[in-house]
Design a protein around this motif. Sequence first.
Motif, PDB file in Angstrom:
ATOM      1  N   HIS A  88       7.573  -0.491  27.910  1.00 54.92           N
ATOM      2  CA  HIS A  88       8.822  -0.378  27.921  1.00 54.92           C
ATOM      3  C   HIS A  88       9.236  -0.166  26.816  1.00 54.92           C
ATOM      4  O   HIS A  88       9.368  -1.091  25.549  1.00 54.92           O
ATOM      5  CB  HIS A  88       9.582  -1.290  28.596  1.00 54.92           C
ATOM      6  N   SER A 113      18.997   0.187  27.777  1.00 54.07           N
ATOM      7  CA  SER A 113      17.628  -0.446  27.644  1.00 54.07           C
ATOM      8  C   SER A 113      17.305  -1.450  28.739  1.00 54.07           C
ATOM      9  O   SER A 113      16.266  -1.578  29.686  1.00 54.07           O
ATOM     10  CB  SER A 113      17.265  -0.838  26.192  1.00 54.07           C
ATOM     11  N   LEU A 114      18.135  -2.435  28.714  1.00 49.18           N
ATOM     12  CA  LEU A 114      17.973  -3.458  29.729  1.00 49.18           C
ATOM     13  C   LEU A 114      17.960  -2.973  31.189  1.00 49.18           C
ATOM     14  O   LEU A 114      17.333  -3.326  32.056  1.00 49.18           O
ATOM     15  CB  LEU A 114      19.195  -4.453  29.739  1.00 49.18           C
ATOM     16  N   LEU A 117      14.991  -1.108  32.069  1.00 54.87           N
ATOM     17  CA  LEU A 117      13.791  -2.217  32.246  1.00 54.87           C
ATOM     18  C   LEU A 117      13.864  -2.681  33.682  1.00 54.87           C
ATOM     19  O   LEU A 117      13.010  -2.848  34.414  1.00 54.87           O
ATOM     20  CB  LEU A 117      13.993  -3.193  31.387  1.00 54.87           C
ATOM     21  N   ARG A 118      15.370  -3.181  33.999  1.00 52.58           N
ATOM     22  CA  ARG A 118      15.434  -3.594  35.298  1.00 52.58           C
ATOM     23  C   ARG A 118      14.820  -2.738  36.631  1.00 52.58           C
ATOM     24  O   ARG A 118      14.137  -3.241  37.424  1.00 52.58           O
ATOM     25  CB  ARG A 118      16.762  -4.255  35.488  1.00 52.58           C
ATOM     26  N   ILE A 138       7.019  -5.227  26.708  1.00 47.90           N
ATOM     27  CA  ILE A 138       8.261  -4.701  25.998  1.00 47.90           C
ATOM     28  C   ILE A 138       8.448  -4.803  24.701  1.00 47.90           C
ATOM     29  O   ILE A 138       7.499  -5.634  24.034  1.00 47.90           O
ATOM     30  CB  ILE A 138       9.588  -5.184  26.687  1.00 47.90           C
ATOM     31  N   SER A 140      10.411  -6.026  21.617  1.00 48.79           N
ATOM     32  CA  SER A 140      11.632  -6.909  21.451  1.00 48.79           C
ATOM     33  C   SER A 140      12.003  -6.885  19.853  1.00 48.79           C
ATOM     34  O   SER A 140      11.172  -6.250  18.939  1.00 48.79           O
ATOM     35  CB  SER A 140      12.026  -8.279  21.974  1.00 48.79           C
ATOM     36  N   LYS A 158      18.527  -7.434  23.566  1.00 52.09           N
ATOM     37  CA  LYS A 158      17.215  -7.913  23.379  1.00 52.09           C
ATOM     38  C   LYS A 158      16.761  -9.323  23.930  1.00 52.09           C
ATOM     39  O   LYS A 158      15.842  -9.513  24.581  1.00 52.09           O
ATOM     40  CB  LYS A 158      16.776  -7.947  21.743  1.00 52.09           C
ATOM     41  N   SER A 161      16.556  -9.067  27.547  1.00 52.30           N
ATOM     42  CA  SER A 161      15.677  -8.295  27.930  1.00 52.30           C
ATOM     43  C   SER A 161      14.386  -9.174  28.244  1.00 52.30           C
ATOM     44  O   SER A 161      13.546  -9.169  28.900  1.00 52.30           O
ATOM     45  CB  SER A 161      15.134  -6.949  27.059  1.00 52.30           C
ATOM     46  N   GLU A 162      14.269 -10.127  27.111  1.00 51.98           N
ATOM     47  CA  GLU A 162      13.152 -11.214  27.019  1.00 51.98           C
ATOM     48  C   GLU A 162      13.370 -12.171  28.459  1.00 51.98           C
ATOM     49  O   GLU A 162      12.478 -12.445  28.838  1.00 51.98           O
ATOM     50  CB  GLU A 162      13.271 -11.833  25.706  1.00 51.98           C
ATOM     51  N   TRP A 164      14.453 -11.251  31.044  1.00 56.12           N
ATOM     52  CA  TRP A 164      14.049 -10.607  32.278  1.00 56.12           C
ATOM     53  C   TRP A 164      12.697 -10.590  32.416  1.00 56.12           C
ATOM     54  O   TRP A 164      12.030 -10.783  33.204  1.00 56.12           O
ATOM     55  CB  TRP A 164      14.748  -9.386  32.066  1.00 56.12           C
TER      56      TRP A 164
END
Length: 228
Positions: A88, A113-114, A117-118, A138, A140, A158, A161-162, A164
């Motif tokens: 990603h 971005s998130l 990613l989801r 990903i 980060s 970020k 995202s981590e 997730w």
Amino acid sequence: MIIDEGVRGRTVLLAGGTSAAGRASTRALTAAGAHVVVVGSNRQRLARLAAEMPDLAIERCDLTAADEVDALRDRVHSARGGVDGILHLVGGWRGGGGLAGQSDDDFAFLLRSLTALRHVSRAFDADLRASDAGRLAIVSSTAVERPLAGGANYAAVKAASEAWVRAVAQGYTKHARDAGRSATAAAVIFRVTSLEGLEDALAASVVALWDDDATAWNDVVIDIEPPG
């Protein structure tokens, strides 16, 4: 020259793969014998990549739109039968101006971005769990550990995202445990201060994800730093 690596024969999808880091990862994965699918939304960038690598599988998709990602999954399934890995790379930077400068417009831009990613991790979750070596990675930022007021929006996205990806990692472990077998899928976080100048180092780290079993990588944070 083709290098004999554990990623040989794997299908790896690069989400947001038209950047310099995406091109470096594409070259490294292809050299290692992987089948690479590069996904982006910008027609011009995709066209330049197609001209640079005419044999590359390229898909145009708005990864923030769930229905488009589902359609992308169906196309990849039809062409490749599924994927073994996802890198990603959807991202970008907006910030500065201290806390007062953290605008809602900038946050909305970064949040894409998130969202991507989801959508991508959910759409291809069954693929990665079914693979005998599924990998989700990903990129980060060290800002997660050292956030600044001028980058609060960026660090917050970020960090989310981590979180997730770590939840995905726990899901891989639980799925394998419930099935009474060893885990074969892993979710990994690469952290950088800046990707500039580290594109090849990232690419090498991505290729290496298939050189060890999933337990060596799942829920792991890897710092990629300049040499020396």
